[in-house]
Design a protein around this motif. Structure first.
Motif, mmCIF file in Angstrom:
data_model
loop_
_atom_site.group_PDB
_atom_site.id
_atom_site.type_symbol
_atom_site.label_atom_id
_atom_site.label_comp_id
_atom_site.label_asym_id
_atom_site.label_seq_id
_atom_site.Cartn_x
_atom_site.Cartn_y
_atom_site.Cartn_z
ATOM 1 N N PRO A 1 -0.651 2.011 -4.283
ATOM 2 C CA PRO A 1 -1.948 1.369 -4.591
ATOM 3 C C PRO A 1 -2.341 1.460 -6.059
ATOM 4 O O PRO A 1 -2.878 0.496 -6.621
ATOM 5 C CB PRO A 1 -2.932 2.131 -3.699
ATOM 6 N N ILE A 2 -2.051 2.604 -6.692
ATOM 7 C CA ILE A 2 -2.427 2.748 -8.106
ATOM 8 C C ILE A 2 -1.636 1.762 -8.961
ATOM 9 O O ILE A 2 -2.184 1.078 -9.845
ATOM 10 C CB ILE A 2 -2.182 4.195 -8.572
ATOM 11 N N THR A 3 -0.333 1.669 -8.689
ATOM 12 C CA THR A 3 0.499 0.728 -9.451
ATOM 13 C C THR A 3 0.052 -0.713 -9.215
ATOM 14 O O THR A 3 -0.032 -1.519 -10.147
ATOM 15 C CB THR A 3 1.965 0.894 -9.053
ATOM 16 N N ALA A 4 -0.241 -1.043 -7.967
ATOM 17 C CA ALA A 4 -0.712 -2.395 -7.661
ATOM 18 C C ALA A 4 -2.034 -2.687 -8.360
ATOM 19 O O ALA A 4 -2.260 -3.805 -8.855
ATOM 20 C CB ALA A 4 -0.855 -2.567 -6.154
ATOM 21 N N GLY A 5 -2.925 -1.694 -8.431
ATOM 22 C CA GLY A 5 -4.189 -1.884 -9.118
ATOM 23 C C GLY A 5 -4.012 -2.133 -10.600
ATOM 24 O O GLY A 5 -4.679 -3.001 -11.194
ATOM 25 N N VAL A 6 -3.080 -1.383 -11.231
ATOM 26 C CA VAL A 6 -2.821 -1.585 -12.660
ATOM 27 C C VAL A 6 -2.279 -2.986 -12.914
ATOM 28 O O VAL A 6 -2.724 -3.689 -13.842
ATOM 29 C CB VAL A 6 -1.839 -0.514 -13.170
ATOM 30 N N PHE A 7 -1.344 -3.423 -12.079
ATOM 31 C CA PHE A 7 -0.804 -4.763 -12.242
ATOM 32 C C PHE A 7 -1.878 -5.828 -11.983
ATOM 33 O O PHE A 7 -1.913 -6.866 -12.656
ATOM 34 C CB PHE A 7 0.373 -4.975 -11.288
ATOM 35 N N GLY A 8 -2.750 -5.582 -11.033
ATOM 36 C CA GLY A 8 -3.812 -6.540 -10.766
ATOM 37 C C GLY A 8 -4.774 -6.671 -11.929
ATOM 38 O O GLY A 8 -5.151 -7.797 -12.314
ATOM 39 N N VAL A 9 -5.178 -5.531 -12.508
ATOM 40 C CA VAL A 9 -6.087 -5.574 -13.666
ATOM 41 C C VAL A 9 -5.415 -6.280 -14.839
ATOM 42 O O VAL A 9 -6.043 -7.095 -15.552
ATOM 43 C CB VAL A 9 -6.514 -4.150 -14.040
ATOM 44 N N ALA A 10 -4.130 -5.979 -15.058
ATOM 45 C CA ALA A 10 -3.417 -6.635 -16.160
ATOM 46 C C ALA A 10 -3.316 -8.139 -15.930
ATOM 47 O O ALA A 10 -3.483 -8.937 -16.864
ATOM 48 C CB ALA A 10 -2.016 -6.025 -16.297
#
Length: 685
Positions: free
Chosen positions: A547-556
Motif C-alpha cells: 500500500p505504501i508503494t502504491a500510494g507513492v506511485f499514485g501521488v507521483a
C-alpha cells in the motif's frame, strides 16, 4: 570557433571525414573481441606441493620454509603467505600493482627450481597456479553413449578430443569423468609372506624388466646404426610370466594381473546414462564467440556421424555474450529513440531533430574506432563486453547534450536574430563552444580516475566503462562543434520549410520500420511467450504492490498529471517561469525541501542492501544430496537413479530440458537445466 568555420566552408572535406570515421567504426566493431566481462588476472602466484603422510610440522620445516626463503628474493613482492597441512604445502606470493605477471611467473618458476635441491627427494611435482578470468571454459558439453560404455571413452579420446583441438582458437580440451583401462596387480599377502617376497623387491624387478634405453652407435662398413635395448612389456601375460628373484616363481603365482577398468569411485550421468563432460578452452587472443561457434558446429557434425552419441551443450558462453549484448543493444536503441522523441517534443522542429539525431550514430561509430585504436596502438585490453557496452549505453544521453546546446544557440541566432544559416552556424557555435568543451572536460574528469584505480578487480571492470564514456564524451564534443554546424547551415536555409511534412513522414516511417523489424525478429510466438511470462509477472508484481508503494506511485502520477495539465493550458515556458519565480520568492521553503530530499536519499541509500554483484536467476535448479557414510557407492547410485527416474518421468510438467548427475561416496549433486523462460511455464523463483 575555427572548427565550426572550417566545417561550414569545407563541407565536402568534413563530409568525407565523417563518412570515413563511420566506415572505420563499422569495421572496428567487427574486429574487437566479444567477451562477457573484462579480462581480469590475479597479481599473485601460488606454489603448491603435495607430500603424502607428512605432519604439518614436517611440511613447514622441509618444504614451506625453503620455498619461502627462495621466493623472498624476488622483486616487487607485496606479501608472502603460506599454509601447511592436509598433506600439502601452499606458498602464495602477491606482487605489487603494475608488475608484469608473465615475467613474474617465470621468475617464480626459476626460484622454485633453485629451491628444488633443498626439498625432500621424494617430492614428485611442484605446481604453480595463477588465476585468470580467461581460464574459464567457453563451452561445456556432456556426452553420453547409448551402447557399450567402453565405446564412449574411445570415441571421446580418439575422435572428439583430436577434432576439437584442431579448431582455430582452441587452446585445450578438458575431459572429466572418463575412465581408462589400467594395469592392475592384485597381490595375495599370504603368498608374499610364505615366499618371502617384499613389495619393494617386486617394484624394483618390474622397473628393471620394463626398460627401453639407448645403447649407443655401431659403425659397420662405413654405416652408423643406432642401437636400443627394448625390454618393455607388450602384453599382460608377459607381466604375469615374469620370474621372481630368478627362480621358478612367477608374478602370477603371487596374485592376479589384469588390464581392466579400475573400481569406480564416482559416477557422471546425462539424462540417466553414463556421460563424460568436455570443457573447451580458448586461446588468450581468440574471439570467444567465433571459437564457441566453431566448437558447436564440430560437435554437431560428430553427433551426426555417430547416431548412438548423445551430445548436450550444458553451458555456452557465446550464447550468454550474444544475448547480453543484444539486450544492451536493444536498450541503447530504445534509449536513442526516446531521446530523439524528447528532443522533438521540446524543439518542435523536425529538421532540428534530424540534426541532433544524426549525431548519435556518428558518435557511436567513432567510439568503436577509438576502442579499436586503444587496443591496437595503446595496449589497452578493452573488449566489447557487458561493462564497456553499459558505459556506451549510459553515454547515449551524453552524446546528444553538446549537440542540443550547440543547436539551440544556432537556432536562436537563425530564428530570433535573423542571421543567415552559415553565419548563424559559425557565431552560434562560437558562443557556446568553450562552455561545451568545459562541460565535456568536467564529465571526463569524473571517469578519468578509473584509469588509475588498479588495486582490485572491480577497478579493472570500471576501467572499461570509464574508457568508453570518456571516448564517447570527447567524440560527442567534436561532433557538436563540427558536424552540427555543417548540418545546421544546410538544413536551416530559407525555403526548406515546405519539406517538413515529408521529413516527418520519412522519420515516422523509419521509426516504424525499426519497430517492425524488432517485432518481426520476435515473431508472434515470441510476443505471446513474452506476454505469458514477462507481462504476467509485471501484472502480478503491480497487483501485489504494498500500500505504501502504491500510494507513492499514485501521488507521483497525480503530480505529473497536474503538471501536464498546467503546461498544456498555459504553456511550458510560462509554467517554468512561474515555478522559478515561486522558488525565488520562497527561498527558505525551497532550501528546506532540497535538504529533506537529500536526507531521504541518504536514508534510502543506507537502507538498500549492498553487494558486489547483482543476483541473477538462471534457468536451472541444483540439488545437493548427502548420504550416510555407511552407504556404499552402489547404494548411493541406486538412490540417485530413483530420483533421476522420477524427474525424467515428469520432465514436461517441470520444464526439464536435461539432467546432469554427479555421484561420489557420501552423496552427490543433480543439476536440472530448464527450457528457456519464453518456452517454459514455470519460473525458478
Amino acid at each position: 570557433m575555427n572548427i565550426a568555420r572550417f566545417s561550414v566552408k569545407r563541407p565536402v572535406t568534413l563530409g568525407m571525414l565523417t563518412i570515413s570515421m563511420v566506415v572505420l567504426g563499422l569495421i572496428s566493431v567487427l574486429r574487437i573481441p566479444l567477451e562477457s566481462f573484462p579480462s581480469i588476472s590475479s597479481s599473485s602466484v601460488r606454489v603448491g606441493v603435495n607430500y603424502a603422510s607428512a605432519s604439518p610440522e614436517e611440511l613447514e620445516r622441509d618444504i614451506t620454509l625453503p620455498l619461502e626463503q627462495s621466493l623472498a628474493m624476488l622483486g616487487n613482492v607485496e606479501r608472502i603467505s603460506a599454509r601447511s597441512g592436509g598433506n600439502s604445502s601452499n606458498v602464495s606470493v602477491e606482487f605489487k600493482t603494475g608488475t608484469d605477471m608473465d615475467l613474474a611467473v617465470m621468475e617464480v618458476r626459476d626460484r622454485v627450481d633453485q629451491a628444488r635441491v633443498l626439498l625432500p627427494p621424494d617430492v614428485e611435482r611442484i605446481s604453480l597456479f595463477r588465476w585468470q578470468s580467461d581460464d574459464r571454459p567457453i563451452l561445456d558439453a556432456d556426452l553420453a553413449w547409448k551402447g557399450d560404455e567402453g565405446r564412449l571413452f574411445d570415441i571421446v579420446r580418439k575422435v572428439v578430443e583430436p577434432r576439437l583441438l584442431r579448431l582455430d582458437g582452441v587452446a585445450n580440451v578438458g575431459i572429466d569423468g572418463i575412465e581408462e583401462k589400467q594395469l592392475l596387480i592384485h597381490l595375495d599377502q599370504q603368498r608374499l609372506a610364505s615366499y618371502g617376497v617384499s613389495l619393494g623387491q617386486l617394484a624394483f624387478q618390474l622397473r628393471a624388466n620394463n626398460i627401453n634405453v639407448s645403447l649407443g652407435r655401431v659403425l659397420d662398413g662405413g654405416r652408423r646404426y643406432q642401437v636400443r635395448a627394448r625390454g618393455e612389456f607388450a602384453f599382460v601375460e608377459e607381466i604375469g610370466a615374469m620370474p621372481i628373484l630368478g627362480g621358478d616363481l612367477k608374478l602370477a603365482d603371487l596374485g592376479t594381473v589384469t588390464y581392466d577398468y579400475p573400481e569406480r569411485e564416482r559416477f557422471e550421468r546425462l539424462n540417466g546414462r553414463d556421460a563424460v563432460e568436455v570443457e573447451i578452452f580458448k586461446a588468450s587472443s581468440a574471439n570467444t564467440v567465433e571459437v564457441a561457434q566453431l566448437a558447436r558446429d564440430e560437435l554437431e557434425r560428430i553427433s551426426a556421424e555417430y547416431d548412438l552419441l548423445d551430445i548436450r551443450i550444458t553451458r555456452d558462453r557465446a550464447e550468454q555474450i550474444l544475448g547480453e549484448l543484444s539486450n544492451l543493444t536493444d536498450a541503447a536503441l530504445l534509449g536513442s529513440l526516446l531521446a530523439v522523441g524528447i528532443i522533438f517534443l521540446f524543439l518542435r522542429s523536425i529538421r532540428s531533430t534530424i540534426v541532433v539525431a544524426a549525431a548519435i550514430p556518428v558518435s557511436v561509430c567513432c567510439v568503436f574506432t577509438g576502442l579499436y585504436v586503444a587496443r591496437e596502438f595503446f595496449g589497452s585490453a578493452v573488449t566489447l563486453n557487458m561493462v564497456s557496452m553499459m558505459g556506451l549505453m549510459l553515454a547515449v544521453g551524453m552524446l546528444v547534450d553538446p549537440a542540443v546546446v550547440t543547436l539551440e544557440s544556432i537556432f536562436r541566432r537563425r530564428q530570433d536574430e535573423g542571421e543567415g544559416p552559415e553565419q548563424a552556424a559559425v557565431k552560434g557555435t562560437g558562443e557556446v563552444g568553450m562552455a561545451v568543451i568545459a562541460s565535456s572536460l568536467t564529465t571526463m574528469c569524473v571517469f578519468i580516475p578509473f584509469f588509475f584505480l588498479s588495486t582490485g578487480r572491480v577497478s579493472r571492470w570500471m576501467g572499461d566503462a570509464g574508457l568508453t564514456i570518456c571516448i564517447a564524451v570527447a567524440v560527442s564534443t567534436i561532433v557538436s562543434l563540427a558536424v552540427i554546424p555543417l548540418a545546421s547551415s544546410r538544413l536551416f536555409r530559407a525555403g526548406l520549410e515546405r519539406y517538413d511534412g515529408y521529413l516527418k513522414v520519412l522519420v515516422a516511417a523509419l521509426i516504424m520500420s525499426v519497430v517492425g523489424w524488432k517485432l518481426n525478429s520476435l515473431g508472434w510466438d515470441g510476443l505471446a511467450a513474452w506476454a505469458g511470462t514477462t507481462g504476467a509477472r509485471v501484472v502480478e508484481t503491480t497487483l501485489s504492490m504494498k500500500p505504501i508503494t502504491a500510494g507513492v506511485f499514485g501521488v507521483a502520477a497525480l503530480a505529473l498529471t497536474g503538471i501536464g495539465w498546467r503546461c498544456r493550458r498555459k504553456g511550458m515556458r510560462s509554467s517554468y517561469t512561474s515555478l522559478l519565480a515561486w522558488t525565488l520568492d520562497h527561498r527558505s521553503v525551497t532550501v528546506v525541501g532540497a535538504a529533506a530530499l537529500m536526507g531521504l536519499g541518504i536514508w534510502l541509500y543506507t537502507d538498500i542492501e549492498q553487494r558486489g554483484t547483482p543476483w541473477q536467476s538462471e534457468r536451472r535448479v541444483d540439488l545437493t544430496i548427502e548420504a550416510e557414510r555407511s552407504f556404499s557407492l552402489d547404494e548411493v547410485d541406486a538412490l540417485f537413479r530413483e530420483i533421476e527416474q522420477d524427474l525424467l518421468t515428469h520432465a514436461t510438467e517441470i520444464d526439464l530440458e536435461s539432467l546432469s548427475t554427479r555421484i561420489r561416496h557420501g552423496g552427490g549433486s543433480i543439476r536440472a537445466r530448464l527450457v528457456d523462460a519464453d518456452e517454459g511455464r514455470l519460473t525458478t523463483m
